[in-house]
Design an enzyme around this catalytic site. Sequence first.
Site, PDB file in Angstrom:
ATOM      1  N   TYR A  70      -9.904  15.834  14.496  1.00 36.40           N
ATOM      2  CA  TYR A  70     -10.044  14.416  14.146  1.00 36.40           C
ATOM      3  C   TYR A  70     -11.218  14.177  13.194  1.00 36.40           C
ATOM      4  CZ  TYR A  70      -6.979  13.300  18.157  1.00 36.40           C
ATOM      5  OH  TYR A  70      -5.941  13.212  19.035  1.00 36.40           O
ATOM      6  N   GLY A  71     -11.007  13.254  12.282  1.00 32.49           N
ATOM      7  CA  GLY A  71     -12.073  12.868  11.366  1.00 32.49           C
ATOM      8  C   GLY A  71     -12.555  14.000  10.488  1.00 32.49           C
TER       9      GLY A  71
END
Length: 315
Positions: free
Chosen positions: A54-55
Amino acid sequence: MIQMEKRRIGSLEVSVVGIGCNNFGGRIDEQRTAAVVDAALDAGINFFDTADFYGGTRSEELLGRALGGRRSQVIIATKFGLPLDDERKGGAKPAYIQRAVEDSLRRLGTDWIDLYQLHRPDPETPIGDTLEALDALVRAGKVREIGNSNFSASQLRGAEEATRQGAARFVSVQNEYSLLQREPELEVLAESERLGLAFLPYFPLASGLLSGKYLPDRPAPEGARLSTPGDRLTARFLTEQNRSAAEALAAFASSRGRSLLELAFSWLAGRPTVASVIAGATSPEQVRANAAAVGWRLTADDLQEIDRLAPPPAR
């Protein structure tokens, strides 16, 4: 801090509403991430679900920094297995797991991960080998419990059969599940119940469609996740069929003096084996709304009407 209902994932006690951290480091920066985390803790939420993916690998880092000295107050779940770059190609081979967990621990700024989840099945690695590597992490104290994501019912059975007696076993499964995506009802929910696994629904709001922001008589809000024409998630979720179903569900909720958001959360919280409804949030206001959305106890008549408006999958 508000008290919220807790449910079990193996030995862990998690709030019935959790925070999905896929926005951290992507749609929201460090300052806004900290505001979301602070609001979650104030609302009685103790469960944060992230992933090394994520991210662009920043989600874990920002979550760890936002928590700071409050690490012991929360339950952190993270995932491994998706490819991160040309060097870290993902999968569930023991050598890769050893590297992935150390990287996640460093990014999170912690000595342990509460729930470590395989992000998706790895057909190239025997599940027994993966489980053995995860069991070693539990015995070393780096991981408390282990789980999986995107597993089918047969893969859940295979993992259970491959678990050595006395070794760590999967205690959870995280699959997509919402009022608009009820596929787990075909097999996975029943298998989860049989094996004693906690179920964690992802995309519980169908990427925001069940938040009430995208009803047919309203334009998609600027900057919202499904507001970009041609985007993969927009094309997948913002179909005419889904929008019509969301409109009908919103009207049903309104007839009971409730919101579509309350319906989406409360319906999931009432499903068998669901431990926590983990939804993403980009603001403290969203966190507070999500935390307050699980108080509706649906009756048998309510559930029958919901099945008419958003039918379960045909068997």
